[in-house]
Design a protein around this motif. Structure first.
Motif, PDB file in Angstrom:
ATOM      1  N   LYS A  49      11.866   1.875  -3.901  1.00 41.45           N
ATOM      2  CA  LYS A  49      12.177   1.892  -4.695  1.00 41.45           C
ATOM      3  C   LYS A  49      13.393   2.791  -4.992  1.00 41.45           C
ATOM      4  O   LYS A  49      13.465   2.559  -6.501  1.00 41.45           O
ATOM      5  N   LEU A  83       1.126  -1.094  -0.004  1.00 42.72           N
ATOM      6  CA  LEU A  83      -0.059  -0.254   0.413  1.00 42.72           C
ATOM      7  C   LEU A  83       1.008   0.963  -0.177  1.00 42.72           C
ATOM      8  O   LEU A  83       0.825   2.476  -1.051  1.00 42.72           O
ATOM      9  N   THR A  84       1.731   1.029   1.675  1.00 41.69           N
ATOM     10  CA  THR A  84       2.494   2.626   1.256  1.00 41.69           C
ATOM     11  C   THR A  84       3.444   2.704  -0.310  1.00 41.69           C
ATOM     12  O   THR A  84       3.683   3.735  -0.837  1.00 41.69           O
ATOM     13  N   ASN A  85       3.819   1.944  -0.988  1.00 41.17           N
ATOM     14  CA  ASN A  85       4.633   1.569  -1.938  1.00 41.17           C
ATOM     15  C   ASN A  85       3.805   2.274  -2.995  1.00 41.17           C
ATOM     16  O   ASN A  85       4.530   3.016  -3.482  1.00 41.17           O
ATOM     17  N   GLU A  86       2.760   1.910  -3.336  1.00 43.24           N
ATOM     18  CA  GLU A  86       1.907   2.286  -4.361  1.00 43.24           C
ATOM     19  C   GLU A  86       1.430   4.327  -3.746  1.00 43.24           C
ATOM     20  O   GLU A  86       0.834   4.803  -4.512  1.00 43.24           O
ATOM     21  N   ALA A  87       1.537   4.064  -2.571  1.00 48.51           N
ATOM     22  CA  ALA A  87       0.551   5.668  -1.811  1.00 48.51           C
ATOM     23  C   ALA A  87       1.592   6.670  -1.884  1.00 48.51           C
ATOM     24  O   ALA A  87       1.426   7.689  -2.046  1.00 48.51           O
ATOM     25  N   LEU A  88       3.053   6.062  -2.261  1.00 50.00           N
ATOM     26  CA  LEU A  88       4.041   7.604  -2.321  1.00 50.00           C
ATOM     27  C   LEU A  88       4.593   7.748  -4.158  1.00 50.00           C
ATOM     28  O   LEU A  88       5.528   7.259  -4.157  1.00 50.00           O
ATOM     29  N   GLN A  89       3.298   8.046  -4.876  1.00 49.53           N
ATOM     30  CA  GLN A  89       3.824   8.861  -5.918  1.00 49.53           C
ATOM     31  C   GLN A  89       3.444  10.048  -6.203  1.00 49.53           C
ATOM     32  O   GLN A  89       3.014  10.404  -7.145  1.00 49.53           O
ATOM     33  N   ILE A 130       7.942  12.144  -2.482  1.00 52.35           N
ATOM     34  CA  ILE A 130       7.863  11.023  -1.688  1.00 52.35           C
ATOM     35  C   ILE A 130       9.157  10.176  -1.729  1.00 52.35           C
ATOM     36  O   ILE A 130       9.175   9.684  -2.874  1.00 52.35           O
ATOM     37  N   LYS A 148      -1.738   8.873 -13.104  1.00 50.39           N
ATOM     38  CA  LYS A 148      -1.427  10.218 -11.710  1.00 50.39           C
ATOM     39  C   LYS A 148      -2.199  11.236 -11.610  1.00 50.39           C
ATOM     40  O   LYS A 148      -1.815  12.367 -11.418  1.00 50.39           O
ATOM     41  N   SER A 195      10.985   6.458  -1.734  1.00 47.36           N
ATOM     42  CA  SER A 195      10.637   4.994  -0.718  1.00 47.36           C
ATOM     43  C   SER A 195      12.437   4.076  -1.063  1.00 47.36           C
ATOM     44  O   SER A 195      12.336   3.939  -2.504  1.00 47.36           O
ATOM     45  N   GLN A 240      -5.075   6.944  -2.795  1.00 47.14           N
ATOM     46  CA  GLN A 240      -3.658   6.115  -2.217  1.00 47.14           C
ATOM     47  C   GLN A 240      -3.564   6.979  -0.730  1.00 47.14           C
ATOM     48  O   GLN A 240      -2.729   6.776  -0.116  1.00 47.14           O
ATOM     49  N   LYS A 241      -3.437   8.259  -0.902  1.00 51.24           N
ATOM     50  CA  LYS A 241      -2.769   9.254  -0.227  1.00 51.24           C
ATOM     51  C   LYS A 241      -3.573  10.097   0.239  1.00 51.24           C
ATOM     52  O   LYS A 241      -3.389  11.286  -1.154  1.00 51.24           O
ATOM     53  N   ASP A 278      -4.192  11.129  -3.579  1.00 51.01           N
ATOM     54  CA  ASP A 278      -3.196  10.630  -5.011  1.00 51.01           C
ATOM     55  C   ASP A 278      -3.607   9.455  -5.129  1.00 51.01           C
ATOM     56  O   ASP A 278      -4.255   8.747  -4.351  1.00 51.01           O
TER      57      ASP A 278
END
Lengths: 207, 501
Positions: free
Chosen positions: B291, A187-193, B286, B134, B288, B107-108, B128
């Motif tokens: 990634k 979830l966070t992976n996808e959320a971080l875009q 952001i 996107k 991570s 998502q966010k 997001d």
């Protein structure tokens, strides 16, 4: 995952990709390529002849039919020869963990794609290839289109074998990933875009 | 958080004060689109326009923008459609747009403030979505209360997202800054980097101005200035021009860097890092760490003396998608300490290397052949045909070129290295700006080796390593050594169980 160690690595004992016995492409595939090429050359000949006969009154081209045919046959000969050399230079190997494909006449290129990095596999079969029982296989990775591995001229059974062995690995990995990393990571992976640049685009749309 | 001051099932508008934010926003956009015309308007012959005309013109424009801003505010409404489990935004003055975002796609939710928003104490709320294109929704100006409440009602409606909310809850309140880049560092970067980009920008500015002058039929302005310049002695003209270019490039560089990266800070947010920067448009990126595919840091001679670096981070695009250059993030002006801290955050440790691969001397020879010898011969031949320059000028030009090109080639050969260790691979390259690109072997997606048939006798070859965030290539080096490394990397990729993104 964390206990993965890599300390005692005897480099010389590792399997060498450059010494792997490569399998040549199917002989039939050369024939297929020649057939495809001949079609192209015939069309080229047709075009050349049309040009010649349309302008045959022209003094510059008069009685130069032999030159036309000469150039054409040189192209054909050179093309087929190059095809032959490049065909013999091509070879692939299916190892336990990766697929190797070697090609190139002037520059010898070896592409190695490991099974656990393949995103998906595609099996293609053209009209001519189907008639001869051939197929081509394409392995897609996340490394971009220039790192995709495409092997033409495999026997259909071989292509299917490669596809199966690679697909198995993909399924294995996705399942492993699902078990190890539940919702949080994915979830966070996808959320971080969040991309700063895109905000401006949106602003203009709104206006 | 439980009490409800706002009923989101009814259409809501932004804060009224938000009109000001929208005004500035619209003004900014108009100025950005129309600045050449404004500039030309200001510098045209004063005699034809009276003061009244100018003032009424300005007033008219400002009035128009205020009107547009207000209409934008008035027609911008958002609400939650509980029956469909959707968040809806309606906007547009003439072209109505209705954006619906299903809850499960959110998502966010980010709450943010730019400089102007900070002044008026309003917040920007952004969503997001997981959509491939996107397409994000953003609300530009709402009060803090409303922002927090909207966020919680958006997030709470999906049980899966609760922890995400907890993660980001601190964003508004207490920004725990890990690293913040000082203005001094930005200034240092501003005067030492991106000369080429600023030069291009300068040319763009001039061409836009002259284009606009032409359109209003005032190209005589340029011609008059040019003819006046031609009266000056050539040497002072040359040095004046050089001086002008250098100062202009430096000033543009400084301003661009400051505006773009003002108040750059890095915060930790759960497992990932949030970068915040910008003077006019606050950008929020952001990163991570898992990634991250390539970490690149750049430094030139001046920057080394001033102790500043630029770091670029290449992330993999979202799952199962291809790499694109847009997923690149730049961190300007960090000093040695900060650089090591950032790299350690991204890669878990400071990389060290125990093996070095060098390029073969033939790389330099081939480079000299193609970029020095061939152009010089071609230059002489072409000049011999068209007789543009005299032989002596030609020799001077070519000598300068040979010297310049030779130095570049020599330095890029000297800097060209591939460092290898068990956990990292680093490529070093560049003539003036020295780039160092670091990847982790287990993130390699595919390996390609090249060898031209004539290189077989000298055992030279090249390698390209593909990752989901770009590729690294190292050419004209010892092929046996490269093959040995490739075998090790393949082993590492094939045995690694670590998630590469």
């Amino acid at each position: 995952m964390e206990d993965f160690t890599n300390k005692t690595l005897n480099i010389s004992a590792l399997p060498k990709f450059e010494e792997t016995q490569l399998q040549p492409l199917e002989k039939k595939y050369f024939f297929v390529m020649v057939l495809q090429r001949s079609l192209f050359y015939m069309m080229l000949l047709g075009v050349l002849l049309v040009i010649y006969f349309m302008n045959s009154k022209d003094s510059f081209l008069e009685d130069k039919l032999m030159y036309f045919l000469g150039i054409w046959s040189f192209l054909v000969l050179f093309g087929i020869l190059y095809l032959r050399i490049s065909f013999t230079k091509k070879g692939f190997a299916l190892r336990e963990h990766d697929v190797i494909f070697k090609s190139g006449v002037v520059s010898e290129t070896t592409v190695i794609v490991t099974n656990n990095r393949v995103q998906h596999v595609a099996l293609h079969q053209g009209l001519l290839s189907r008639y001869f029982g051939l197929a081509s296989i394409e392995l897609f990775t996340a490394g971009g289109s220039s790192s995709d591995l495409k092997i033409n001229g495999l026997l259909l059974e071989d292509a299917k074998k490669i596809k199966e062995s690679v697909s198995e690995k993909i399924i294995e990995i996705t399942e492993e990933f699902k078990e190890e990393a539940p919702t949080y990571d994915s979830l966070t992976n996808e959320a971080l875009q969040l991309e700063g640049d895109n905000k401006e685009d949106n602003e203009t749309k709104e206006f | 958080m439980k009490q409800r001051n706002f009923d989101f099932s009814k259409p809501q508008r932004q804060s009224l004060i938000g009109v000001v934010v929208l005004f500035v926003n619209t003004l900014q956009k108009s100025v950005r689109a129309l600045w050449p015309i404004i500039l030309v308007y200001l510098f045209r012959n004063k005699t034809t326009t009276s003061l009244l005309e100018i003032y009424s013109g300005i007033f008219g424009i400002v009035f128009c923008i205020v009107l547009i801003a207000f209409l934008r505010y008035w027609f911008f409404q958002f609400y939650i459609d509980y029956s469909q489990n959707e968040f809806v935004i309606e906007s547009g003055i003439f072209n109505k747009t209705k954006t619906t975002i299903p809850f499960h796609k959110i998502q966010k939710v980010t709450i943010d403030q730019s400089l102007i928003q900070r002044i008026f104490k309003v917040y920007k709320l952004e969503l997001d979505t997981a959509g491939s294109d996107k397409k994000e929704a953003s609300i530009k100006a709402i009060s803090e209360e409303m922002a927090l409440e909207l966020k919680s009602s958006l997030v709470q409606n999906d049980p899966k997202k609760t922890f995400v909310e907890e993660n980001q809850y601190q964003e508004v309140g207490s920004p725990k800054s890990l690293i913040s880049i000082s203005i001094a560092s930005l200034l240092k970067i501003g005067i030492t980097a991106n000369y080429l980009a600023s030069f291009a920008y300068l040319i763009l500015v001039f061409s836009t101005i002259s284009e606009n002058l032409k359109q209003i039929g005032r190209e005589d302005v340029i011609e008059n200035n040019m003819s006046q310049l031609e009266k000056l002695p050539i040497s002072s003209l040359f040095f004046g021009f050089l001086f002008f270019i250098i100062t202009a490039v430096l000033v543009i560089n400084l301003v661009l860097t400051l505006v773009k990266y003002f108040n750059f800070n890095i915060r930790k947010d759960g497992k990932s890092f949030v970068l915040n920067y910008g003077l006019l448009n606050v950008k929020n990126t952001i990163i991570s760490p898992e990634k991250v595919q390539i970490v690149k840091w750049t430094q030139n001679f001046f920057q080394k003396k001033l102790n500043v670096n630029t770091i670029e981070i290449f992330q993999a695009s979202s799952e199962m998608k291809r790499a694109s250059a847009k997923d690149k993030t730049k961190i300007p002006g960090c000093n040695l300490n900060e650089k090591e801290k950032i790299i350690a955050l991204l890669l878990d440790k400071i990389p060290s290397f125990d093996k070095v691969l060098y390029p073969n001397i033939r790389k330099l020879i081939v480079g000299i052949f193609f970029f020095v010898l061939l152009p010089v011969v071609l230059g002489f031949v072409i000049n011999g045909i068209v007789q543009r320059f005299s032989l002596s000028t030609m020799i001077v030009i070519l000598l300068l070129y040979v010297f310049f090109m030779g130095v570049i080639l020599l330095f890029s050969y000297k800097n060209y290295r591939l460092f290898v260790s068990d956990d990292f691979i680093m490529k070093q390259s560049g003539a003036w700006d020295i780039d160092r690109e670091i990847i982790e072997p287990y993130k390699i997606q595919a390996v390609k080796t090249h060898q031209f048939f004539w290189q077989k006798w000298t055992d030279i070859g090249s390698v390209v390593l593909y990752t989901a965030g770009g590729r690294i290539s190292f050419s004209t080096t010892n092929y046996t050594a490269i093959k040995k490394e490739v075998n090790v990397w393949l082993y590492q990729v094939e045995t690694s169980k670590r998630n590469w993104m």
